[in-house]
Design a protein around this motif. Structure first.
Motif, PDB file in Angstrom:
ATOM      1  N   GLU A   1       0.659  -1.307   0.059  1.00  0.00           N
ATOM      2  CA  GLU A   1       0.106   0.017  -0.429  1.00  0.00           C
ATOM      3  C   GLU A   1       0.756   1.217  -0.670  1.00  0.00           C
ATOM      4  N   ALA A   2       2.325   1.166   0.317  1.00  0.00           N
ATOM      5  CA  ALA A   2       2.643   2.397   0.858  1.00  0.00           C
ATOM      6  C   ALA A   2       4.082   2.197   0.313  1.00  0.00           C
ATOM      7  N   SER A   3       3.500   2.768  -1.784  1.00  0.00           N
ATOM      8  CA  SER A   3       4.437   2.514  -2.808  1.00  0.00           C
ATOM      9  C   SER A   3       5.553   2.941  -3.246  1.00  0.00           C
ATOM     10  N   GLU A   4       5.782   4.618  -2.536  1.00  0.00           N
ATOM     11  CA  GLU A   4       6.642   5.063  -2.869  1.00  0.00           C
ATOM     12  C   GLU A   4       7.833   4.674  -2.359  1.00  0.00           C
ATOM     13  N   ASP A   5       9.017   4.866  -2.734  1.00  0.00           N
ATOM     14  CA  ASP A   5      10.181   4.841  -1.556  1.00  0.00           C
ATOM     15  C   ASP A   5       9.925   5.819  -0.390  1.00  0.00           C
ATOM     16  N   SER A   6      10.880   5.278   0.637  1.00  0.00           N
ATOM     17  CA  SER A   6      10.887   6.335   1.827  1.00  0.00           C
ATOM     18  C   SER A   6      11.866   5.670   2.934  1.00  0.00           C
ATOM     19  N   ASP A   7      11.706   6.714   3.790  1.00  0.00           N
ATOM     20  CA  ASP A   7      12.517   5.654   5.458  1.00  0.00           C
ATOM     21  C   ASP A   7      11.460   4.753   5.616  1.00  0.00           C
ATOM     22  N   GLU A   8       9.984   4.498   6.000  1.00  0.00           N
ATOM     23  CA  GLU A   8       9.306   4.158   6.880  1.00  0.00           C
ATOM     24  C   GLU A   8       9.371   2.921   5.626  1.00  0.00           C
ATOM     25  N   VAL A   9       9.019   2.313   3.949  1.00  0.00           N
ATOM     26  CA  VAL A   9       9.482   1.307   3.235  1.00  0.00           C
ATOM     27  C   VAL A   9      10.591   0.787   3.722  1.00  0.00           C
ATOM     28  N   GLN A  10      12.191   1.390   3.795  1.00  0.00           N
ATOM     29  CA  GLN A  10      12.909   1.075   3.864  1.00  0.00           C
ATOM     30  C   GLN A  10      13.241  -0.159   5.609  1.00  0.00           C
ATOM     31  N   GLN A  11      12.336   0.784   6.209  1.00  0.00           N
ATOM     32  CA  GLN A  11      11.957   0.144   7.960  1.00  0.00           C
ATOM     33  C   GLN A  11      10.776  -0.961   7.581  1.00  0.00           C
ATOM     34  N   GLY A  12      10.037  -0.982   7.386  1.00  0.00           N
ATOM     35  CA  GLY A  12       9.605  -2.088   6.429  1.00  0.00           C
ATOM     36  C   GLY A  12      10.283  -3.240   6.107  1.00  0.00           C
ATOM     37  N   ARG A  13      10.739  -3.190   5.204  1.00  0.00           N
ATOM     38  CA  ARG A  13      11.736  -4.199   3.999  1.00  0.00           C
ATOM     39  C   ARG A  13      12.748  -5.158   5.380  1.00  0.00           C
ATOM     40  N   GLU A  14      13.879  -4.072   5.675  1.00  0.00           N
ATOM     41  CA  GLU A  14      14.051  -4.546   6.696  1.00  0.00           C
ATOM     42  C   GLU A  14      14.077  -5.130   8.050  1.00  0.00           C
ATOM     43  N   ALA A  15      12.691  -4.788   8.489  1.00  0.00           N
ATOM     44  CA  ALA A  15      11.330  -5.843   9.338  1.00  0.00           C
ATOM     45  C   ALA A  15      11.134  -6.952   8.338  1.00  0.00           C
ATOM     46  N   LEU A  16      11.028  -7.384   7.381  1.00  0.00           N
ATOM     47  CA  LEU A  16      10.371  -8.372   6.554  1.00  0.00           C
ATOM     48  C   LEU A  16      11.383  -9.103   6.085  1.00  0.00           C
ATOM     49  N   ALA A  17      12.343  -8.475   6.269  1.00  0.00           N
ATOM     50  CA  ALA A  17      13.941  -9.536   5.659  1.00  0.00           C
ATOM     51  C   ALA A  17      14.466  -9.907   7.048  1.00  0.00           C
ATOM     52  N   ARG A  18      14.163  -9.650   8.488  1.00  0.00           N
ATOM     53  CA  ARG A  18      14.436 -10.105   9.886  1.00  0.00           C
ATOM     54  C   ARG A  18      13.931 -11.207   9.848  1.00  0.00           C
ATOM     55  N   PHE A  19      11.909 -10.970   9.942  1.00  0.00           N
ATOM     56  CA  PHE A  19      11.249 -12.105  10.280  1.00  0.00           C
ATOM     57  C   PHE A  19      11.109 -13.444   8.339  1.00  0.00           C
ATOM     58  N   GLN A  20      11.782 -12.245   8.426  1.00  0.00           N
ATOM     59  CA  GLN A  20      12.235 -13.996   7.535  1.00  0.00           C
ATOM     60  C   GLN A  20      13.567 -15.160   7.808  1.00  0.00           C
ATOM     61  N   LEU A  21      14.479 -14.259   8.120  1.00  0.00           N
ATOM     62  CA  LEU A  21      15.462 -14.907   8.877  1.00  0.00           C
ATOM     63  C   LEU A  21      15.609 -15.929   9.851  1.00  0.00           C
ATOM     64  N   TYR A  22      14.473 -15.176  10.892  1.00  0.00           N
ATOM     65  CA  TYR A  22      13.622 -15.594  12.193  1.00  0.00           C
ATOM     66  C   TYR A  22      12.875 -16.632  11.515  1.00  0.00           C
ATOM     67  N   LEU A  23      12.364 -16.955  10.978  1.00  0.00           N
ATOM     68  CA  LEU A  23      12.020 -18.437  10.142  1.00  0.00           C
ATOM     69  C   LEU A  23      12.486 -19.485   9.456  1.00  0.00           C
ATOM     70  N   GLY A  24      13.028 -18.427   9.301  1.00  0.00           N
ATOM     71  CA  GLY A  24      14.691 -19.804   8.717  1.00  0.00           C
ATOM     72  C   GLY A  24      15.560 -20.476   9.453  1.00  0.00           C
ATOM     73  N   LYS A  25      15.575 -19.807  11.140  1.00  0.00           N
ATOM     74  CA  LYS A  25      15.837 -20.472  12.150  1.00  0.00           C
ATOM     75  C   LYS A  25      15.103 -21.471  12.425  1.00  0.00           C
ATOM     76  N   ASN A  26      13.323 -20.730  12.979  1.00  0.00           N
ATOM     77  CA  ASN A  26      12.764 -21.815  13.229  1.00  0.00           C
ATOM     78  C   ASN A  26      11.919 -23.004  12.426  1.00  0.00           C
ATOM     79  N   PHE A  27      12.416 -22.475  10.773  1.00  0.00           N
ATOM     80  CA  PHE A  27      12.045 -24.276  10.191  1.00  0.00           C
ATOM     81  C   PHE A  27      13.041 -24.947  10.255  1.00  0.00           C
ATOM     82  N   TYR A  28      14.434 -24.934  10.471  1.00  0.00           N
ATOM     83  CA  TYR A  28      15.696 -25.215  10.249  1.00  0.00           C
ATOM     84  C   TYR A  28      15.720 -25.760  11.359  1.00  0.00           C
TER      85      TYR A  28
END
Length: 252
Positions: free
Chosen positions: A64-91
């Motif tokens: 929904e927040a299509s425009e690139d911004s500091d807030e969007v970068q923060q969201g992308r980092e959170a998404l990457a971090r959650f995927q790392l945590y999930l990877g550890k969970n699955f492993y």
């Protein structure tokens, strides 16, 4: 369209700042539970649902927040971090192919970020490389694992000044490098390179000794993960025997 985009960015920041800390706290509490042998991953599966729900929500808000911004970068980092945590969970739950995919997605997101040299991003990228290296070594794919571990090694050796000058992040980077050396020792041993394996064994043990005798570990950390002096001495003696047999007397 601009007001809608601003509203979406506000919703994203609100979710990350207000909701996510509580979700991570719930996840950590579930992760620490020791489940019965008949259902050993019960709490881990429950914890996984929390992260999977968070991933979906962040993905929705980012869309929904299509425009690139500091807030969007923060969201992308959170998404990457959650995927790392999930990877550890699955492993941990022995679902290795799914774990590998999540580790790779997380790593790709971090590497694509313009903030990848920032301390928080940098140490997390080290962790991603370590996780993939460990995964491949435990699959007996030591050559593939070495590719990831060598990258983690180079990252530590060439870490930027922003890491070196920050006590907390420099320690996190060093701790990650200790794990890198541990698996490098295994990988080189499996690839019939005993000299390199012994070198990284020695470096790992040196780091382990420094870490546990510096006086910087908290009482809680010492109680949770005590340092076994006798085991360390036994390993040290075995390593010394190897160096003596290889006529590497100065190293021994």
């Amino acid at each position: 369209m601009a007001p809608v985009d601003e509203s979406s960015k506000e919703a994203l920041v609100k979710y990350l700042d207000k909701e996510v800390p509580g979700l991570i706290e719930k996840y950590d509490k579930l992760w620490e539970i020791c489940d019965p042998e008949e259902n050993p991953y019960k709490s881990k599966y429950e914890a996984r649902k929390i992260l999977e729900s968070a991933v979906k929500e962040v993905e929705r808000l980012l869309a929904e927040a299509s425009e690139d911004s500091d807030e969007v970068q923060q969201g992308r980092e959170a998404l990457a971090r959650f995927q790392l945590y999930l990877g550890k969970n699955f492993y941990f739950c022995e679902e290795v192919p799914q774990a590998e995919q999540l580790f790779i997605r997380s790593l790709e997101r971090y590497l694509q970020s313009p903030q990848r040299l920032d301390p928080q991003y940098f140490v997390t990228i080290q962790d991603c490389f370590n996780q993939l290296g460990m995964l491949w070594c435990n699959r007996q794919g030591h050559s593939e694992g070495l590719n990831y571990l060598r990258r983690a090694q180079i990252m530590f050796e060439k870490r930027p000044d922003a890491i070196r000058q920050d006590k907390v992040f420099n320690q996190r980077s060093a701790d990650s490098y200790t794990l890198t050396m541990f698996y490098l020792a295994q990988a080189y041993g499996a690839l019939a390179k005993p000299g390199l394996s012994a070198r990284f064994c020695a470096e790992t043990m040196s780091q382990q000794l420094d870490h546990n005798t510096s006086g910087e570990r908290s009482r809680e950390a010492r109680e949770k993960d005590p340092f076994d002096c006798k085991d360390w001495v036994r390993n040290c003696c075995s390593l010394s025997d190897f160096f003596v047999n290889e006529a590497m007397f100065w190293t021994a």
